[in-house]
Design a protein around this motif. Structure first.
Motif, mmCIF file in Angstrom:
data_model
loop_
_atom_site.group_PDB
_atom_site.id
_atom_site.type_symbol
_atom_site.label_atom_id
_atom_site.label_comp_id
_atom_site.label_asym_id
_atom_site.label_seq_id
_atom_site.Cartn_x
_atom_site.Cartn_y
_atom_site.Cartn_z
ATOM 1 N N ASP A 295 0.854 -1.195 0.000
ATOM 2 C CA ASP A 295 0.000 0.000 0.000
ATOM 3 C C ASP A 295 0.887 1.242 0.000
ATOM 4 O OD1 ASP A 295 -3.091 0.817 1.015
ATOM 5 O OD2 ASP A 295 -1.518 2.272 1.442
ATOM 6 N N GLY A 296 0.573 2.187 -0.854
ATOM 7 C CA GLY A 296 1.352 3.425 -0.932
ATOM 8 C C GLY A 296 1.351 4.148 0.404
ATOM 9 N N CYS A 297 2.517 4.633 0.788
ATOM 10 C CA CYS A 297 2.624 5.348 2.061
ATOM 11 C C CYS A 297 2.271 6.824 1.842
ATOM 12 C CB CYS A 297 4.042 5.194 2.569
ATOM 13 S SG CYS A 297 4.345 6.109 4.059
ATOM 14 N N PHE A 299 -0.152 8.252 0.295
ATOM 15 C CA PHE A 299 -0.406 8.565 -1.110
ATOM 16 C C PHE A 299 -1.428 9.674 -1.288
ATOM 17 C CE2 PHE A 299 1.315 6.182 -4.887
ATOM 18 C CZ PHE A 299 2.550 6.011 -4.307
ATOM 19 N N ASP A 342 -3.836 2.943 -4.487
ATOM 20 C CA ASP A 342 -2.392 2.829 -4.252
ATOM 21 C C ASP A 342 -2.021 1.479 -3.645
ATOM 22 O OD1 ASP A 342 -3.499 3.148 -1.747
ATOM 23 O OD2 ASP A 342 -1.908 4.446 -0.993
#
Ligand code: GTP
Ligand code: MG
Length: 534
Positions: A295-297, A299, A342
């Motif tokens: 998972d995008g940090c 995002f 994301d």
């Protein structure tokens, strides 16, 4: 937001908090870096540019994560030590290790040109990472001594080896000449045969590099009379020293003593029981479906700063999909992936023996959680940074993106399918909400008014709102926005979009989750993806 009947799958996720007072170290090391350094023609035995690039990435990590108070690296590895009171991501091991390795990897890709202006990155570099927990400061001291010993002995050995090769020996002959050779003999060999005084070689090669912050006074502003106002700020420095765990060195560093403590004794001997604990890793349950979800940090911020279209940016999603395709090409054990926004979930084949088939230093059949998660997160992150320009030719990457990751085991096909359904239901709920929200905002409502309008509304009401107020038929919006994307292997690795909630999907694609006989899977040795081919 509404809960779906699939939410129960969350109960398979486990927490991996490292309790106080353990000290936390995240160590990463290059994955298949022998090959990476060959292809990119690193100088042997040490390439100053490559080491400076590693140091530069580590400095970026130290600057990005203030809880990291000490780091030490050599060759293709780096260890990051968190302050004893750190509560970084509630001390969850998988979060900590994936964020660090992800950030480090995307910095490596973005800084490559700075250190190798004449060389293209041929394929994405990636790193393994693991967390080492040290019960006491003394254990940390032994850990660091162990790593610096490895630096000393690896470098001495490498230096001898490459001098022998340069002098005309074959690889076999050089290996034979160094077999059972003690440290003194190696020093002697270098001196007698090649006129090299080992102690005169650059410190960075022999001792590795430490990065830690020291407090320095910096001018933050000027008062009305033009006098400078100074404050103490912590700045990272790269330091080389013969013995990083010597009391004389360590105890003089105020920040280290404050955040970790002072050493009481010198290290006389590296205890093997401690080394065993440094090598320990958590296994994943065998014969389960392993899902790695990344998972995008932050995002939300990343997409704002890079001006992503709202609520969906097709190019951003295509970039995510391209990275996922590259992951499937790189890791042959992954049979399916599902992505939205994301995040991406990668499903490993049930009889996967992932670790065994990677170039792992630990000869074992066990499937280690941190090895798998870190390799995938790291590879995905580098790929994202490397492919950015292809999808956003007009936009510069303003800062390196990072992703976190976790591994979860699902015991049956049915539960795995419920897991994937859960992610798609989430996609549906979020996308429908976001579509309404941004249409309302674009029509002139404030964000608070839009939120108020949508409070408590059900799916059907949102359909009607879109159709009545904006003349938009939700089901005619791009399928990638509404249903996310899935990636699987046909002859090629392909991206598609469909309803994966319905069981009919799994009937149609029944071969995806089919067991593969063990001998076929062993033949699927992991190969490195070429960037241009993905
Ligand atoms: P953490 O994951 O907790 O670090 O926070 P986050 O900010 O990444 O939020 P989360 O993962 O919950 O949600 C993803 C966020 O990414 C969304 O809320 C959006 O803000 C952003 N995002 C993802 N895809 C797109 C897109 O295509 N367009 C825009 N504008 N934003 C997107
Ligand atoms: Mg996110």
């Amino acid at each position: 937001m509404a809960n779906s009947k699939y939410e129960y799958v969350k109960s398979y996720e486990f927490e991996d908090e490292i309790m106080q007072p353990n000290l936390i170290v995240v160590r990463l090391d290059g994955r298949n870096f022998e090959r990476f350094s060959e292809i990119h023609e690193f100088e042997k035995p040490n390439d100053v540019r490559a080491l400076n690039l590693m140091n530069s990435c580590a400095t970026a990590v130290v600057e990005e994560y203030p809880d990291i108070v000490f780091s030490y690296g050599f060759d293709d590895e780096y260890s990051f030590v968190f302050k004893k009171t750190s509560n970084f991501y509630q001390r969850r091991a998988s979060k900590m290790l994936t964020l660090i390795v992800s950030f480090f990897s995307s910095v490596y890709a973005t800084k490559w040109k700075e250190f190798f202006p004449q060389k293209e990155l041929e394929y994405p570099p990636s790193f393994h990472a693991r967390v080492i927990s040290c019960a006491t400061l003394e254990v940390l001291q032994v850990y660091l001594a162990w790593r610096q010993n490895a630096c000393h002995s690896d470098n001495l050995c490498r230096t001898c080896f490459w001098m022998l090769i340069r002098s005309g020996k074959t690889i076999e002959e050089a290996k034979e000449a160094l077999k059972d050779c003690q440290k003194e003999e190696k020093n002697e060999l270098l001196f007698q045969r090649f006129g090299i005084n080992y102690k005169k070689l650059p410190e960075m090669f022999r001792q590795g590099s430490c990065i830690f912050k020291t407090e320095v006074e910096v001018v933050v502003k000027y008062d009305e009379h033009g006098n400078p106002i100074k404050r103490l700020r912590r700045k990272p420095n790269i330091v080389h020293t013969q013995n990083i765990v010597a009391k004389k060195f360590w105890n003089e560093q105020l920040v280290l003593v404050k955040e970790l403590g002072g050493f009481e004794d010198e290290i006389a001997k590296i205890k093997t029981e401690y080394v065993k604990s440094f090598l320990f890793e958590n296994k994943l349950l065998p014969s389960t479906y392993i899902v790695i979800r990344i998972d995008g940090c932050h995002f939300h911020r990343f997409s704002d700063i890079h001006g992503f279209e709202k609520p969906n940016d097709a190019q951003a999603l295509n970039l995510m999909n391209t990275c996922a395709v590259a992951v499937l090409k790189e890791f042959h054990d992954i049979v399916f992936a599902y992505g939205v926004s994301d995040e991406y979930s990668f499903v490993l084949r049930k009889n996967s023996q992932f670790n065994q088939r990677q170039a792992s230093v630990y000869k074992t059949d066990n499937i280690f959680s941190s090895q798998i998660v870190s390799a995938i997160v790291s590879f995905f992150s580098t790929m994202y940074a490397m492919k950015w320009k292809e999808f956003f030719p007009q936009k510069n990457l303003k800062y390196p993106p990072s992703f976190d990751g976790r591994a979860v085991c699902y015991p049956s096909e049915e539960i795995l399918q419920d897991y994937l359904a859960w992610r798609q239901v989430d996609c549906h709920i979020n996308n429908q909400y976001n579509t309404c929200f941004w249409m309302l905002v674009k029509s002139g409502k404030t964000k608070a008014e839009a939120q108020q309008c949508l409070k408590g509304t059900q799916t059907q009401e949102k359909y009607e709102l879109l159709s009545r107020q904006f003349g938009t038929d939700y089901s005619s919006l791009p399928v990638m926005f509404r249903q996310g994307s899935f990636v699987y292997r046909m002859k090629e690795v392909v991206v598609d979009h469909s309803n994966i909630i319905e069981r009919s999907f799994w009937k149609e694609y029944s071969s995806i989750l089919e067991e593969m006989p063990a001998h076929t899977s062993a033949a699927n040795e992991c190969t490195q993806t070429s960037v241009s081919a993905s």
